[in-house]
Structures are given as C-alpha cells and as structure tokens.
Design an enzyme around this catalytic site. Structure first.
Site, PDB file in Angstrom:
ATOM      1  N   HIS A 166       0.869  -1.354  -0.328  1.00  0.00           N
ATOM      2  CA  HIS A 166      -0.123   0.013  -0.078  1.00  0.00           C
ATOM      3  C   HIS A 166       0.977   1.299   0.194  1.00  0.00           C
ATOM      4  O   HIS A 166       1.769   1.518   0.641  1.00  0.00           O
ATOM      5  CB  HIS A 166      -1.034   0.527   1.252  1.00  0.00           C
ATOM      6  CG  HIS A 166      -2.055  -0.980   1.242  1.00  0.00           C
ATOM      7  ND1 HIS A 166      -2.879  -0.952   2.019  1.00  0.00           N
ATOM      8  CD2 HIS A 166      -2.596  -1.982  -0.061  1.00  0.00           C
ATOM      9  CE1 HIS A 166      -4.042  -1.946   1.338  1.00  0.00           C
ATOM     10  NE2 HIS A 166      -3.513  -2.603   0.655  1.00  0.00           N
ATOM     11  N   GLU A 221       1.047   3.787   2.021  1.00  0.00           N
ATOM     12  CA  GLU A 221       1.356   4.526   2.911  1.00  0.00           C
ATOM     13  C   GLU A 221       2.926   3.985   3.908  1.00  0.00           C
ATOM     14  O   GLU A 221       3.994   4.101   4.048  1.00  0.00           O
ATOM     15  CB  GLU A 221       0.011   4.400   4.505  1.00  0.00           C
ATOM     16  CG  GLU A 221      -1.214   5.090   4.266  1.00  0.00           C
ATOM     17  CD  GLU A 221      -2.595   4.568   3.510  1.00  0.00           C
ATOM     18  OE1 GLU A 221      -3.770   4.557   3.539  1.00  0.00           O
ATOM     19  OE2 GLU A 221      -1.681   3.083   2.367  1.00  0.00           O
ATOM     20  N   CYS A 240      -6.318   2.019   5.391  1.00  0.00           N
ATOM     21  CA  CYS A 240      -6.887   0.632   6.008  1.00  0.00           C
ATOM     22  C   CYS A 240      -6.616   0.245   7.798  1.00  0.00           C
ATOM     23  O   CYS A 240      -5.889   0.376   7.586  1.00  0.00           O
ATOM     24  CB  CYS A 240      -6.747  -0.907   5.183  1.00  0.00           C
ATOM     25  SG  CYS A 240      -4.944  -0.968   4.993  1.00  0.00           S
ATOM     26  N   CYS A 261      -2.394   0.059   7.605  1.00  0.00           N
ATOM     27  CA  CYS A 261      -1.649   1.341   7.338  1.00  0.00           C
ATOM     28  C   CYS A 261      -1.973   1.877   8.892  1.00  0.00           C
ATOM     29  O   CYS A 261      -0.970   3.134   8.470  1.00  0.00           O
ATOM     30  CB  CYS A 261      -1.928   1.609   5.865  1.00  0.00           C
ATOM     31  SG  CYS A 261      -1.519   0.653   4.564  1.00  0.00           S
TER      32      CYS A 261
END
Length: 138
Positions: free
Chosen positions: A44, A46, A68, A78
């Site tokens: 992801h 982040e 998330c 995240c």
C-alpha cells in the site's frame, strides 16, 4: 493533497481490486516520502512512503483514501503503520467504504492522538470511481 492525488493517478486501473491510493509524508515543509499503491495492489501507499521516509515522527500524511484498519493477508494495517511511525496528523481525501477501513481507520488514528482532517473528497472519489461503486451500498 493535490500532490497525493497526482502520485496516485498513474496507478488507476493497475492495482487489481485495490484502489490507487497516494500518500505523501511531509514535515516542516519537506517531503519525506511519497508513494502510490503498487500495481499488484500491494504494498500500500502508506507502507511505501513510511519506508521511504525513514523517520516520520511528527509528520503529516496526506492520503487519498482512509488508511486501512485491517489487512486481508494479516500484516500490519496502514493505520497501525502510521501510528507506529509517529505521524502527528493525517489528512484524508475520502473515507473508505471497504469493510477493512470504513471509519475504523479514522477512529483508531484519533484514539492514538493523531489529528485527522478531510479535504478534496470529490477529486479522490472521481479518481477511484470504480472502487467506490463496488463497495458503497446501492
């Protein structure tokens, strides 16, 4: 936030079932790290931006979608990564309708003392329109 949207843009349609999210970490006016969701949907944005930054304590994270709060593969969410990195503020463009976030990410950030703000929702929703159409109730 516009920079985070720009970072995410090339990934739209290339991240599998995940949306293309952009994350830009800034402290004292300096960009510490920036990333978008990888083409496969992981890692992801982040996660990559935090790794790039090294030290993100006290930084502001500009994220195009609510981080998330749970991961389908069981790794740290995240939200957990942002809290552990010591980010002081998270500016989010759009709330995430997916069950692995859906407000829980925001709640956990706030419970950890992280300031949360929202900006540019329409732009973020337009950027990942297919994702929102798939997860929002009709």
């Amino acid at each position: 936030m516009q920079r985070a949207l720009d970072v995410a843009a090339p990934g739209v349609g290339r991240t599998g079932e995940n949306p293309s999210v952009g994350c830009v970490l800034v402290r004292d006016g300096v960009v510490l790290g920036e990333a978008r969701t990888a083409d496969s949907g992981r890692p992801h944005a982040e996660e990559q931006a935090i790794a790039q930054a090294g030290d993100a304590r006290g930084a502001t994270a500009y994220v195009t979608l609510e981080p998330c709060a749970k991961r389908s593969n069981g790794s740290a969410s995240c939200t957990d990564r942002l809290i552990a990195a010591g980010v002081a503020r998270v500016v989010i463009a759009a709330r995430d309708p997916h069950p692995f976030a859906a407000g829980v990410g925001v709640e956990r950030l706030q419970a950890a003392g992280v300031r949360v703000e929202f900006v540019l929702e329409e732009e973020a929703r337009a950027q990942n329109a297919d994702f929102f159409a798939r997860w929002e109730p009709r």
